[in-house]
Enzyme design. Sequence first.
Site, short mmCIF file in Angstrom:
data_model
loop_
_atom_site.label_atom_id
_atom_site.label_comp_id
_atom_site.label_asym_id
_atom_site.label_seq_id
_atom_site.Cartn_x
_atom_site.Cartn_y
_atom_site.Cartn_z
N HIS A 1 -35.24 58.29 13.18
CA HIS A 1 -34.27 57.64 12.29
C HIS A 1 -33.49 56.55 13.04
O HIS A 1 -33.46 55.39 12.63
CB HIS A 1 -33.31 58.69 11.72
CG HIS A 1 -32.23 58.13 10.85
ND1 HIS A 1 -32.32 58.13 9.48
CD2 HIS A 1 -31.05 57.52 11.13
CE1 HIS A 1 -31.24 57.55 8.96
NE2 HIS A 1 -30.45 57.18 9.95
N GLU A 2 -32.92 56.94 14.17
CA GLU A 2 -32.12 55.98 14.94
C GLU A 2 -32.99 54.86 15.49
O GLU A 2 -32.55 53.71 15.59
CB GLU A 2 -31.34 56.68 16.06
CG GLU A 2 -30.36 57.77 15.60
CD GLU A 2 -29.36 57.32 14.52
OE1 GLU A 2 -29.05 56.12 14.45
OE2 GLU A 2 -28.90 58.19 13.75
N HIS B 1 -33.19 52.18 12.97
CA HIS B 1 -32.03 51.28 13.07
C HIS B 1 -32.22 50.32 14.24
O HIS B 1 -31.96 49.13 14.14
CB HIS B 1 -30.75 52.10 13.34
CG HIS B 1 -30.16 52.78 12.15
ND1 HIS B 1 -29.72 52.10 11.05
CD2 HIS B 1 -29.89 54.10 11.90
CE1 HIS B 1 -29.20 52.96 10.16
NE2 HIS B 1 -29.30 54.18 10.65
N GLU C 1 -29.52 51.00 6.81
CA GLU C 1 -29.95 52.36 6.48
C GLU C 1 -31.36 52.33 5.89
O GLU C 1 -32.12 53.29 6.05
CB GLU C 1 -28.93 53.00 5.53
CG GLU C 1 -28.91 54.51 5.53
CD GLU C 1 -28.64 55.15 6.90
OE1 GLU C 1 -27.95 54.53 7.74
OE2 GLU C 1 -29.14 56.26 7.13
CO CO Z 1 -28.64 55.96 9.66
#
Ligand code: CO
Length: 504
Positions: free
Chosen positions: A266-267, A270, A296
């Site tokens: 997830h990170e 980003h 996001e």
């Molecule tokens: Co996030």
Amino acid sequence: MQAFDSAYEQLAGHFRRIGQLGEIEAVVEWDQAVNMPAAAGPARAAAVANLAFMRHELLVQPRVADWIENAKAQRDLGTWELANLQEAERLFLRARAIPAALVEASAVADKTCEQAWRRYRGENNFTDFAPYLEKVVALKREVAQALADTLGVDPYDALVDEYEPGASRATIDSVFVPLREFLPSFAEEVIERQRGTKIVQPTGPFSVPDQRALGLRLMAASGFDTNRGRLDVSHHPFCGGVPGDVRITTRYDEQDFTSGLMGVLHEAGHGKYEQGLPQQWEHQPVGAARGMVLHESQSLLQEMQVCRSPEFLEFAAPLFRRAFAVRAESEPAAFSLANLQALYLRVKPSLIRVDADEVTYPAHVILRYEIERDLIDGSLCVSELPEVWDAGMKSLLGLNTAGDDKNGCMQDVHWPSGAFGYFPLYTLGAVAAAQLYSSAKAASPQIPEAIRQGDFAPLNAWLAANVWSRASSVSTQQLLVDATGSELAPTCFIEHLKNRYLGS
Ligand code: CO
């Protein structure tokens, strides 16, 4: 003859200084979360506050207004320069809109309330916590009003605009109204469908070095550039740092490797967005990530759309088995592809937002949005929170939170720390992720097959061209129109959920 800089060039030079101060601030904040000994906290907080103050001072100088006005008269600016000028003006107007005394009073109230929250949440004590939150909300209303007067928008919209420029209640409602309609019965259907599936939870321990090595392997496969970024551990996972030096974190649970790993992916999503921003616009307002919705969308596209898909898990499952070979040999059923897929797609209503799955997560967000919107416009007061929360959780997820404020309206740090207008963007990001991934696959049909081989290159090429490289040169809605043919809409997200969870 000595060359002189145009108003635009002076403005750009000024923003480079502001951006470089922000760069130091970002890395120091990462240090605070990852390395800093606890006793250094107060001194560090004061130093960081001073850096933020210096940036603010530079931003609101009267000469910035002069440069902006004079640059507007220049006829030699290209599309990106004009967009940069517009972004610079937006930042300047927002910064100047709030009186310095109000900025400070609000910051102090936020800090005090956050400390009170840490104490009272543990005690499940809403009554003693409420006065602190009341203070935060009262000052936030004043901030929202000051911004609204300057920007000519509704106060709540002015708060949302800080995190997602241009977004408003109308944007949010256009997505949340259909989702509120669709999700509760859909979630019930999925839960009913999953009732028959037997899921085996792999049993640990899974050593942190093993988990970290696997996380690094998968994050590199996804295209995160470790020459311009790193992975560490913090209490709450985040993506910080700056585009040329992206600092992502996760946390490891020795009994469960699945969550820490998805945290990394997830990170890293980003982080790839930050790393893909155009280098020639570094430190300029136009060179920054567009806003929270697209940010996001990039993490959720990677985590939810790609890394929980059967294609990705087919690639990753053998790597899981190799990384945790001893455990995998003793319990092969837990490490089978089918079981790993079922684990990653399990739907289960829970009290806690951060533990929620893809299907029930929006309910948590919708509840928070409806509450914070009413707190800001004054139609709801802080003392009514526990009751409204409980009613919302019952109607949206069928869960009872009466008497459990710790796991109810006191669970998140957002409101105590003054972040209003932020929650809805998580779900708008999930919706944008589905929309973007659907268009990426339509444009490059080889993407799923490449993911099955662990090859993210075709996907990353599409994202780089359609999202990352555009930075803040256009609005989020314009970027989505250009990339997907339509403004933000929940259609693809709903289709994605139906396909994935009901196979229809
Ligand atoms: Co996030």
